[in-house]
Design an enzyme around this catalytic site. Sequence first.
Site, PDB file in Angstrom:
ATOM      1  N   ALA A  63      -7.993 -46.168 -31.624  1.00  0.00           N
ATOM      2  CA  ALA A  63      -8.116 -44.565 -31.392  1.00  0.00           C
ATOM      3  C   ALA A  63      -6.624 -44.383 -31.000  1.00  0.00           C
ATOM      4  O   ALA A  63      -5.819 -45.133 -30.538  1.00  0.00           O
ATOM      5  CB  ALA A  63      -8.869 -44.133 -30.131  1.00  0.00           C
ATOM      6  N   GLY A 108     -11.033 -49.187 -31.018  1.00  0.00           N
ATOM      7  CA  GLY A 108     -11.637 -48.166 -31.888  1.00  0.00           C
ATOM      8  C   GLY A 108     -12.008 -48.759 -33.168  1.00  0.00           C
ATOM      9  O   GLY A 108     -13.087 -48.470 -33.854  1.00  0.00           O
ATOM     10  N   GLU A 111     -14.234 -51.320 -32.868  1.00  0.00           N
ATOM     11  CA  GLU A 111     -15.707 -50.594 -32.507  1.00  0.00           C
ATOM     12  C   GLU A 111     -16.212 -49.944 -33.892  1.00  0.00           C
ATOM     13  O   GLU A 111     -17.481 -50.047 -34.200  1.00  0.00           O
ATOM     14  CB  GLU A 111     -15.526 -49.653 -31.476  1.00  0.00           C
ATOM     15  CG  GLU A 111     -15.314 -50.170 -30.222  1.00  0.00           C
ATOM     16  CD  GLU A 111     -14.814 -49.402 -29.091  1.00  0.00           C
ATOM     17  OE1 GLU A 111     -13.731 -48.988 -29.326  1.00  0.00           O
ATOM     18  OE2 GLU A 111     -15.442 -49.205 -28.153  1.00  0.00           O
ATOM     19  N   GLU A 131      -8.456 -52.281 -24.692  1.00  0.00           N
ATOM     20  CA  GLU A 131      -8.576 -51.172 -23.872  1.00  0.00           C
ATOM     21  C   GLU A 131      -8.237 -51.084 -22.410  1.00  0.00           C
ATOM     22  O   GLU A 131      -7.366 -50.446 -21.639  1.00  0.00           O
ATOM     23  CB  GLU A 131      -9.772 -50.505 -23.899  1.00  0.00           C
ATOM     24  CG  GLU A 131     -10.090 -49.481 -25.406  1.00  0.00           C
ATOM     25  CD  GLU A 131     -10.711 -50.443 -26.377  1.00  0.00           C
ATOM     26  OE1 GLU A 131     -10.716 -51.941 -26.324  1.00  0.00           O
ATOM     27  OE2 GLU A 131     -11.426 -49.929 -27.320  1.00  0.00           O
TER      28      GLU A 131
HETATM   29  N1  CO8 Z   1      -2.571 -45.285 -31.846  1.00  0.00           N
HETATM   30  C1  CO8 Z   1      -1.350 -44.479 -31.972  1.00  0.00           C
HETATM   31  N2  CO8 Z   1      -0.393 -44.923 -32.761  1.00  0.00           N
HETATM   32  C2  CO8 Z   1      -0.450 -46.384 -33.081  1.00  0.00           C
HETATM   33  C3  CO8 Z   1      -1.491 -46.875 -32.749  1.00  0.00           C
HETATM   34  C4  CO8 Z   1      -2.586 -46.411 -31.987  1.00  0.00           C
HETATM   35  N3  CO8 Z   1      -3.524 -46.988 -31.545  1.00  0.00           N
HETATM   36  N4  CO8 Z   1      -1.384 -48.244 -33.223  1.00  0.00           N
HETATM   37  C5  CO8 Z   1      -0.145 -48.301 -33.869  1.00  0.00           C
HETATM   38  N5  CO8 Z   1       0.427 -47.064 -33.577  1.00  0.00           N
HETATM   39  C6  CO8 Z   1       1.833 -46.923 -34.330  1.00  0.00           C
HETATM   40  C7  CO8 Z   1       2.752 -47.257 -33.535  1.00  0.00           C
HETATM   41  O1  CO8 Z   1       3.083 -46.389 -32.313  1.00  0.00           O
HETATM   42  C8  CO8 Z   1       3.945 -47.114 -34.504  1.00  0.00           C
HETATM   43  O2  CO8 Z   1       4.265 -45.929 -34.688  1.00  0.00           O
HETATM   44  P1  CO8 Z   1       5.963 -45.619 -34.912  1.00  0.00           P
HETATM   45  O3  CO8 Z   1       6.243 -46.229 -36.122  1.00  0.00           O
HETATM   46  O4  CO8 Z   1       6.071 -44.240 -34.796  1.00  0.00           O
HETATM   47  O5  CO8 Z   1       6.460 -46.120 -33.597  1.00  0.00           O
HETATM   48  C9  CO8 Z   1       2.971 -47.543 -35.704  1.00  0.00           C
HETATM   49  O6  CO8 Z   1       1.789 -47.233 -35.364  1.00  0.00           O
HETATM   50  C10 CO8 Z   1       3.401 -48.981 -36.325  1.00  0.00           C
HETATM   51  O7  CO8 Z   1       3.080 -49.597 -35.367  1.00  0.00           O
HETATM   52  P2  CO8 Z   1       4.046 -50.789 -34.530  1.00  0.00           P
HETATM   53  O8  CO8 Z   1       5.341 -50.734 -34.673  1.00  0.00           O
HETATM   54  O9  CO8 Z   1       3.517 -51.026 -33.168  1.00  0.00           O
HETATM   55  O10 CO8 Z   1       3.665 -52.043 -35.293  1.00  0.00           O
HETATM   56  P3  CO8 Z   1       3.384 -53.716 -34.882  1.00  0.00           P
HETATM   57  O11 CO8 Z   1       3.338 -54.512 -36.186  1.00  0.00           O
HETATM   58  O12 CO8 Z   1       4.771 -54.105 -34.008  1.00  0.00           O
HETATM   59  O13 CO8 Z   1       2.335 -53.950 -34.012  1.00  0.00           O
HETATM   60  C11 CO8 Z   1       0.149 -53.552 -33.535  1.00  0.00           C
HETATM   61  C12 CO8 Z   1       1.202 -53.539 -34.410  1.00  0.00           C
HETATM   62  C13 CO8 Z   1      -0.096 -55.004 -32.347  1.00  0.00           C
HETATM   63  C14 CO8 Z   1      -1.384 -53.230 -33.619  1.00  0.00           C
HETATM   64  C15 CO8 Z   1       0.648 -52.705 -32.303  1.00  0.00           C
HETATM   65  O14 CO8 Z   1       0.828 -51.070 -32.951  1.00  0.00           O
HETATM   66  C16 CO8 Z   1      -0.547 -52.036 -31.048  1.00  0.00           C
HETATM   67  O15 CO8 Z   1      -0.471 -52.718 -30.255  1.00  0.00           O
HETATM   68  N6  CO8 Z   1      -0.880 -50.846 -31.267  1.00  0.00           N
HETATM   69  C17 CO8 Z   1      -2.082 -50.416 -30.336  1.00  0.00           C
HETATM   70  C18 CO8 Z   1      -3.338 -51.201 -30.551  1.00  0.00           C
HETATM   71  C19 CO8 Z   1      -4.178 -50.879 -29.283  1.00  0.00           C
HETATM   72  O16 CO8 Z   1      -4.154 -50.798 -27.947  1.00  0.00           O
HETATM   73  N7  CO8 Z   1      -5.629 -50.193 -29.954  1.00  0.00           N
HETATM   74  C20 CO8 Z   1      -6.613 -49.705 -28.677  1.00  0.00           C
HETATM   75  C21 CO8 Z   1      -6.168 -48.276 -28.418  1.00  0.00           C
HETATM   76  S1  CO8 Z   1      -7.279 -47.648 -27.417  1.00  0.00           S
HETATM   77  C22 CO8 Z   1      -8.874 -47.207 -28.256  1.00  0.00           C
HETATM   78  O17 CO8 Z   1      -8.805 -47.849 -29.416  1.00  0.00           O
HETATM   79  C23 CO8 Z   1      -9.892 -46.924 -27.594  1.00  0.00           C
HETATM   80  C24 CO8 Z   1     -11.235 -46.608 -28.372  1.00  0.00           C
HETATM   81  C25 CO8 Z   1     -12.166 -45.871 -27.527  1.00  0.00           C
HETATM   82  C26 CO8 Z   1     -11.770 -44.586 -27.187  1.00  0.00           C
HETATM   83  C27 CO8 Z   1     -12.553 -43.814 -26.177  1.00  0.00           C
HETATM   84  C28 CO8 Z   1     -11.969 -42.407 -25.847  1.00  0.00           C
HETATM   85  C29 CO8 Z   1     -12.362 -42.089 -24.846  1.00  0.00           C
END
Ligand code: CO8
Length: 258
Positions: A63, A108, A111, A131
Amino acid sequence: MGFIEYKQKGYIGIITISRPKVLNALNISVLNEMNRVLEKVDIKTTRCLIITGAGEKAFVAGADIGEMVNLTRSEGEAFGKRGNDLLRKIEMFSIPVIAAINGFALGGGCELALSCDMRICSDNAVFGQPEVGLGIMPGFGGTQRLSRLIGLGRAKELIYSAKKINAEEAYRIGLVNAVFPLEKLMLEAEKMATGIARNAPIAVRYCKEAINLGIEMNIDQAITMEETLFGKCFETLDQKEGMNAFINLSRNKNFINK
Ligand code: CO8
């Protein structure tokens, strides 16, 4: 549509989540658009759906964290409900849905994949429920569907530890049905979808309904429900044609063998 692409290939519908700059993260617009696309799918002409992510790096990296950072308790709950409603719609969608996981499937994203009927992934895929590292919990059904798919012990380990696993490990624990080289993933997803689309569509739909409903019932209720759906198959043209074709083929074979 801004973030969702829909393509029809014969009987197969392909939904691509397309926000590649943020690794296809799910914001409200993506959830709403996906919902609208699903409502427009015509099940008379579509027998199987494939969901994938744009680009070569991510299926869905979760998400949208930027959109969640300042949510209040009630807004958080409402966002969770929005995601849950969509994923439940996918899970109960009358035709089978295949997740073609082409990279990160985190939070997400994992999921979303869990709400599909089958999951296949590329060899670069990475799975996880990170999460708790962000101070939240899986809120799009992850605490419920992951344990139903891979068992309580493994689901709890993945969710409590927030650790990420690779494609090989995901296959080993039954999170995905198969792993393919990235360049072959969509071809294999379409092959799987075509194999499903070749069969009697109403029978396939009843199978999905029976499996999904039955798993939530006790075994006596479940087999009664199966009997009802089984009976309904005999009202379909596919049953008449399918069985008669088999019988005629067998007769011809017997004739040739004699
Ligand atoms: N949300 C928003 N932006 C994201 C997300 C995300 N989940 N994942 C990646 N991005 C963005 C990064 O911020 C980055 O943006 P920018 O270029 O502007 O800095 C771009 O995507 C590229 O990402 P990275 O530079 O970080 O790429 P890497 O190759 O270095 O890393 C990863 C890739 C490992 C996937 C890393 O991006 C990461 O850890 N992302 C987050 C993963 C995460 O924690 N996901 C879970 C999110 S929480 C969730 O999903 C909850 C679901 C249930 C919701 C319930 C609601 C109440």
